[in-house]
Design a protein around this motif. Structure first.
Motif, PDB file in Angstrom:
ATOM      1  N   ASP A 159      41.417  40.087  44.450  1.00  0.00           N
ATOM      2  CA  ASP A 159      41.383  39.431  43.082  1.00  0.00           C
ATOM      3  C   ASP A 159      42.221  40.139  42.129  1.00  0.00           C
ATOM      4  O   ASP A 159      42.791  39.593  41.138  1.00  0.00           O
ATOM      5  CB  ASP A 159      39.902  39.704  42.692  1.00  0.00           C
ATOM      6  CG  ASP A 159      39.174  38.590  43.668  1.00  0.00           C
ATOM      7  OD1 ASP A 159      39.690  37.657  44.131  1.00  0.00           O
ATOM      8  OD2 ASP A 159      37.817  38.741  43.751  1.00  0.00           O
ATOM      9  N   ILE A 160      42.331  41.591  42.140  1.00  0.00           N
ATOM     10  CA  ILE A 160      42.736  42.451  41.125  1.00  0.00           C
ATOM     11  C   ILE A 160      44.396  42.372  41.113  1.00  0.00           C
ATOM     12  O   ILE A 160      44.953  42.128  40.163  1.00  0.00           O
ATOM     13  CB  ILE A 160      42.386  43.688  40.936  1.00  0.00           C
ATOM     14  CG1 ILE A 160      40.861  43.849  40.787  1.00  0.00           C
ATOM     15  CG2 ILE A 160      43.342  44.736  40.179  1.00  0.00           C
ATOM     16  CD1 ILE A 160      40.429  45.286  40.836  1.00  0.00           C
ATOM     17  N   ILE A 161      44.899  42.226  42.129  1.00  0.00           N
ATOM     18  CA  ILE A 161      46.345  42.195  42.460  1.00  0.00           C
ATOM     19  C   ILE A 161      46.839  40.820  41.979  1.00  0.00           C
ATOM     20  O   ILE A 161      47.700  40.525  41.401  1.00  0.00           O
ATOM     21  CB  ILE A 161      46.935  42.448  43.989  1.00  0.00           C
ATOM     22  CG1 ILE A 161      46.511  43.751  44.313  1.00  0.00           C
ATOM     23  CG2 ILE A 161      48.238  41.823  44.067  1.00  0.00           C
ATOM     24  CD1 ILE A 161      46.835  43.997  45.821  1.00  0.00           C
ATOM     25  N   ARG A 162      46.011  39.782  42.206  1.00  0.00           N
ATOM     26  CA  ARG A 162      46.443  38.359  42.098  1.00  0.00           C
ATOM     27  C   ARG A 162      46.283  38.176  40.529  1.00  0.00           C
ATOM     28  O   ARG A 162      47.201  37.764  40.059  1.00  0.00           O
ATOM     29  CB  ARG A 162      45.265  37.472  42.807  1.00  0.00           C
ATOM     30  CG  ARG A 162      45.726  35.918  42.399  1.00  0.00           C
ATOM     31  CD  ARG A 162      45.061  35.108  43.457  1.00  0.00           C
ATOM     32  NE  ARG A 162      45.581  33.746  43.203  1.00  0.00           N
ATOM     33  CZ  ARG A 162      45.494  32.648  44.289  1.00  0.00           C
ATOM     34  NH1 ARG A 162      44.657  32.862  45.250  1.00  0.00           N
ATOM     35  NH2 ARG A 162      45.874  31.428  43.852  1.00  0.00           N
ATOM     36  N   THR A 163      45.165  38.712  39.735  1.00  0.00           N
ATOM     37  CA  THR A 163      45.008  38.338  38.285  1.00  0.00           C
ATOM     38  C   THR A 163      46.222  39.286  37.871  1.00  0.00           C
ATOM     39  O   THR A 163      46.821  38.719  36.827  1.00  0.00           O
ATOM     40  CB  THR A 163      43.669  38.822  37.657  1.00  0.00           C
ATOM     41  OG1 THR A 163      43.561  40.198  38.240  1.00  0.00           O
ATOM     42  CG2 THR A 163      42.596  37.678  38.340  1.00  0.00           C
ATOM     43  N   SER A 164      46.710  40.338  38.247  1.00  0.00           N
ATOM     44  CA  SER A 164      47.655  41.316  37.589  1.00  0.00           C
ATOM     45  C   SER A 164      48.869  40.365  37.633  1.00  0.00           C
ATOM     46  O   SER A 164      49.799  40.751  36.771  1.00  0.00           O
ATOM     47  CB  SER A 164      47.729  42.424  38.436  1.00  0.00           C
ATOM     48  OG  SER A 164      46.716  43.442  38.312  1.00  0.00           O
ATOM     49  N   MET A 165      49.267  39.909  38.730  1.00  0.00           N
ATOM     50  CA  MET A 165      50.579  39.159  38.811  1.00  0.00           C
ATOM     51  C   MET A 165      50.551  37.880  38.093  1.00  0.00           C
ATOM     52  O   MET A 165      51.530  37.221  37.855  1.00  0.00           O
ATOM     53  CB  MET A 165      50.879  38.861  40.404  1.00  0.00           C
ATOM     54  CG  MET A 165      50.655  40.234  41.274  1.00  0.00           C
ATOM     55  SD  MET A 165      51.904  41.442  40.653  1.00  0.00           S
ATOM     56  CE  MET A 165      53.511  40.317  40.581  1.00  0.00           C
ATOM     57  N   ASP A 166      49.480  37.285  37.960  1.00  0.00           N
ATOM     58  CA  ASP A 166      49.394  36.065  37.061  1.00  0.00           C
ATOM     59  C   ASP A 166      49.396  36.117  35.557  1.00  0.00           C
ATOM     60  O   ASP A 166      49.995  35.430  34.969  1.00  0.00           O
ATOM     61  CB  ASP A 166      47.963  35.400  37.145  1.00  0.00           C
ATOM     62  CG  ASP A 166      47.801  34.650  38.543  1.00  0.00           C
ATOM     63  OD1 ASP A 166      48.941  34.589  39.295  1.00  0.00           O
ATOM     64  OD2 ASP A 166      46.687  34.372  39.027  1.00  0.00           O
ATOM     65  N   SER A 167      49.145  37.334  35.200  1.00  0.00           N
ATOM     66  CA  SER A 167      49.094  37.656  33.643  1.00  0.00           C
ATOM     67  C   SER A 167      50.456  38.112  33.267  1.00  0.00           C
ATOM     68  O   SER A 167      51.434  38.351  33.955  1.00  0.00           O
ATOM     69  CB  SER A 167      48.366  39.029  33.599  1.00  0.00           C
ATOM     70  OG  SER A 167      48.530  40.147  34.061  1.00  0.00           O
TER      71      SER A 167
END
Length: 296
Positions: free
Chosen positions: A288-296
């Motif tokens: 979840d953290i990796i995905r949200t980091s890459m979405d931001s």
């Protein structure tokens, strides 16, 4: 027979050397050697052939090895399951990343992971795709971050982000004057790629097979950084994933990085873990953290 002796046997099978196996197991060489002999006596069979400079497995030892790995893996799962009952977001997780992802993704997410999951200890390792999947299936790592797709055999697979490819060009190339380029612009260029075993090599070949561009027969690099130096030296062009083309990894002395015009070629980066893993909650939190980091 106990788990400790099985760990010694697996360490010896992996290293094929008593001294290195002892170092890996944090015991003296005589202790490890004695315990292996004790295990052989208990089983009534010879597990290893002792040679002056190398250890080889007997046929029986080779058949026992995967069973020993499975027993150790399941014992770790038992311990992990018990710990997770108290705090599923604590403890240690071994994470493997492929070389064309790890150095570029980790600086973007490590601080966030430490801040949001302070009790979770991530042990980070770098492997090419096939060794990473082997380490995952035998229990040496709990989570793999790599380029998709992969065979789903016994694995959970989750996409994390998509990154486009960029063209890396010698600064003296006429293409360097463009703000973006088309795949057709690379026709006739000398294509530089990583050596066999890197999935990025196969992805780049798949992209470039759409046009008439040939791989250089003279050079194959072991890392993206070597590829950059080869391009900067004027030996040809290559494709870089977006993260490897950003910021300090982008254009430099003798090297220009240019995006492709849309629709640009890309790859999907994802997470894989064993379906039987007891660390699902922690793994999902990391994803979840990796995905949200890459979405931001």
């Amino acid at each position: 027979m106990n788990l400790r002796d099985l760990r010694y046997f697996v360490a010896l099978a992996d290293t094929r050397h008593f001294g290195r196996a002892a170092e890996r197991s944090f015991v003296s060489q005589p202790t490890l050697s004695a315990q292996i002999k004790k295990l052989e006596n208990h089983l009534g069979v010879q597990l290893v052939e002792r040679q002056p400079r190398r250890v080889t497995l007997t046929d029986t030892g080779a058949r026992i090895l995967p069973l020993a790995r499975r027993i150790l893996q399941e014992s770790e799962e038992i311990v992990s399951l018990a710990r997770n009952e108290h705090d599923p977001l604590s403890g240690k997780i071994n994470v493997g990343l492929i070389p064309t992802i790890g150095p570029y993704l980790l600086p973007l997410v490590v601080r966030k992971l430490r801040k949001r999951l302070p009790q979770l200890q991530l042990m980070l390792y770098e492997y090419q795709t096939q060794p990473l999947l082997e380490k995952l299936r035998c229990g040496d790592i709990e989570l793999g971050i790599l380029a998709l797709p992969v065979a789903p055999d016994g694995l959970e697979i989750r996409g994390l982000y998509t990154e486009s490819f960029h063209a890396a060009l010698p600064s003296g190339s006429p293409l360097a004057k463009k703000t973006s380029i088309k795949l057709d612009d690379l026709i006739g260029e000398n294509l530089l790629l990583l050596e066999d075993g890197h999935c990025l090599r196969d992805q780049a070949l798949e992209v470039c097979n759409r046009i008439d561009i040939k791989e250089s027969g003279d050079y194959r690099a072991t890392s993206l950084e070597t590829l950059r130096q080869m391009v900067a030296a004027g030996l040809g062009v290559t494709l870089l994933p977006e993260l490897a083309a950003r910021g300090p990894f982008g254009s430099g002395h003798g090297l220009i990085v240019r995006p492709f015009a849309r629709p640009s070629p890309s790859r999907t980066v994802g997470a894989v873990w064993r379906r039987s893993s007891t660390r699902q909650t922690a793994i999902e939190a990391v994803c979840d953290i990796i995905r949200t980091s890459m979405d931001s």
